[in-house]
Design an enzyme around this catalytic site. Structure first.
Site, PDB file in Angstrom:
ATOM      1  N   HIS A  85       0.870  -1.172   0.000  1.00  0.00           N
ATOM      2  CA  HIS A  85       0.000   0.000   0.000  1.00  0.00           C
ATOM      3  C   HIS A  85       0.911   1.227   0.000  1.00  0.00           C
ATOM      4  CE1 HIS A  85      -3.287  -2.662   1.945  1.00  0.00           C
ATOM      5  NE2 HIS A  85      -3.449  -2.586   0.635  1.00  0.00           N
ATOM      6  N   GLU A  88       1.548   3.433   3.086  1.00  0.00           N
ATOM      7  CA  GLU A  88       2.014   2.791   4.313  1.00  0.00           C
ATOM      8  C   GLU A  88       3.519   2.611   4.163  1.00  0.00           C
ATOM      9  OE1 GLU A  88      -0.453  -0.668   4.956  1.00  0.00           O
ATOM     10  OE2 GLU A  88      -2.303   0.511   4.695  1.00  0.00           O
ATOM     11  N   HIS A 195       3.113  -3.461   6.592  1.00  0.00           N
ATOM     12  CA  HIS A 195       2.010  -2.510   6.443  1.00  0.00           C
ATOM     13  C   HIS A 195       2.073  -1.461   7.553  1.00  0.00           C
ATOM     14  CE1 HIS A 195      -0.706  -4.795   3.549  1.00  0.00           C
ATOM     15  NE2 HIS A 195       0.276  -5.653   3.793  1.00  0.00           N
ATOM     16  N   GLU A 286       1.780  -5.388  10.670  1.00  0.00           N
ATOM     17  CA  GLU A 286       1.328  -4.006  10.828  1.00  0.00           C
ATOM     18  C   GLU A 286       2.247  -3.371  11.860  1.00  0.00           C
ATOM     19  OE1 GLU A 286      -1.134  -2.583   9.181  1.00  0.00           O
ATOM     20  OE2 GLU A 286      -2.315  -4.243   8.342  1.00  0.00           O
TER      21      GLU A 286
END
Length: 453
Positions: A85, A88, A195, A286
């Protein structure tokens, strides 16, 4: 002129890499940095591109190891992918500093780096979505730059084991096609994609058809115990992730980990595609509540993640590895290596060298080996598997198939809930991956470079 070229080459190979600053580097700067590292450390690095983005930007990967340009039998392949992404962005920073750390550690004869690079081939892709990064802003939460140049979410564009397939491979996004092709060229064993927007280690499955895999709200894979271990390995080596601290508008995560589907359903994700069709166990990491953290916070975030990034690579040595040979001593490609009690959607198979890798926690396991041509019996053996990461090597065990003496039946194929139409044909050192320039061309380019790192 030739002597001048040789002079520059000697300088490059004996000059430390330029100090890497804690800031957000442009795609061009990342390319230049990777070229510099590769040119200066050709014995342990190999730079290549797996393809191009929609706008024609190369998707660069740096491989690190003592045989960086090609696969070595018995040496597992590991990868990190950042910035799927585009907005990110912390993963881009961390992966560049991981490269810098590994190279400097090896050059300084530091034991941790020597052990990792001597036992593992590590592939690092700082950005899978360079076009998205170019269009992103610095907002912590919103999605500008998340998608690729075609406005597509790359982490929703892969084939999905639990959803009807509506796209052929050539209809998928360029970046996704590049990764799918990449997985055909290397026998990746373990992987993670980085991410932002939360602080948690997420693992397969991300999706479900609400069949037998759905247990207490989680979509549970046959290797769930291994996935939980891998996720905890990252979260507990991270400075704070294991505390389960929640970001704004998110729930706390016990141990800092979560089953992907239990968190929220996701169709077409790269994590499940790696696991189901490329027999590579992958986590989604994440790593920051803010998708675009302030530059001032980057040194601290590197410190928070460094140990976890290195410890996770070491987990590629879990379980058992080896080769399958036929009765003539030749390695067998596409032999199915099953672990009894683990019915994977697509079977784990040997590569062109007859190699297999199975990530397993310590314990006793029964493995079966099957081939699809007649004359060979199903081979079954029980193994006691130790904890390999401490020694930077999984248990090594080769299987030797025997001609059937009492029967000539063809081994039956294992049953699976879906057909493996997208299964990759694994071979090492794929010729389809385009190698980066070498020799004097690199030297001349580097002489002209002025890298602001």
């Amino acid at each position: 002129m030739i002597l001048l070229h040789l002079f520059f080459l000697l300088i490059l190979h004996h000059t430390p890499v330029t100090l890497l600053e804690f800031r957000y580097h442009s795609n061009q700067e990342i390319k230049e940095y990777l070229l510099q590292v590769s040119a200066g450390n050709p014995d342990i690095t190999h730079l290549y591109s797996i393809g191009q983005s929609v706008r024609g930007q190369e998707l660069w990967v740096l491989a690190l190891g003592v045989s960086p340009g090609q696969h070595t039998v018995g040496v597992p392949e590991f990868k990190y992918v950042g910035n799927i992404h585009g907005n990110e962005v912390l993963g881009r920073v961390l992966l560049l500093h991981l490269i810098d750390d590994l190279v400097r550690g090896y050059r300084n004869n530091e034991t941790w780096s020597l052990q990792l690079l001597n036992s593992t081939r590590i592939h690092i892709m700082p950005t899978m979505n360079p076009d998205g990064f170019d269009s992103s802003d610095t907002d912590c939460m919103y999605s500008q730059g998340r998608f690729n140049h075609n406005g597509m979410d790359l982490n929703r564009n892969f084939p999905d084991a639990f959803a009807a397939q509506t796209l052929e491979e050539d209809e998928r996004e360029a970046e996704v096609r590049a990764v799918m092709g990449w997985l055909r060229t290397e026998t990746f064993v373990l992987s993670a994609n980085l991410h932002g927007g939360a602080l948690v280690a997420s693992y397969a499955y991300d999706n479900s058809n609400r069949g037998s895999e759905l247990i207490n709200g989680a979509s549970v894979s046959p290797d769930d115990d291994v996935f939980v271990h891998l996720a905890k390995e990252y979260s507990y080596n991270h400075a704070t992730m294991h505390n389960g601290n929640r970001c704004a508008e998110s729930t706390p995560f016990l141990h800092g980990i979560t089953n992907g589907f239990e968190w929220y359903a996701l169709s077409g994700g790269m994590q499940d595609y790696n696991y189901v069709w490329a027999q590579c166990l992958e986590l989604t990491l994440e790593i920051s509540c803010c998708k675009f953290p302030p530059v001032s916070e980057l040194p601290g975030m590197w410190k928070d993640n460094r140990k976890a990034l290195l410890s996770f690579i070491q987990q590629v040595h879990l379980g058992v590895k080896g080769r399958v040979f036929d009765s003539f001593g030749a390695p067998v490609q596409n032999a199915v290596v099953d672990v009894v009690g683990r019915r994977n959607i697509c079977p784990f198979k040997t590569n062109q060298h007859g190699e297999y890798y199975r990530l397993l926690l310590p314990g006793n396991y029964t493995l079966t080996v099957m081939v699809t041509y007649p004359g060979y019996e199903v081979l079954t053996e029980t193994l006691t598997i130790p904890y390999g990461p401490d020694h930077y090597s999984a248990l090594k065990h080769d299987f030797f198939l025997q001609n059937a003496t009492t029967t000539t039946r063809q081994p039956s194929s294992p049953r699976h809930s879906i057909t493996c139409n997208h299964s990759v044909h694994l071979s090492a050192g794929g010729a389809s991956v385009r190698a980066v320039w070498t020799g004097f061309a690199v030297v001349l380019f580097m002489v002209a470079l002025s890298v602001d790192n």
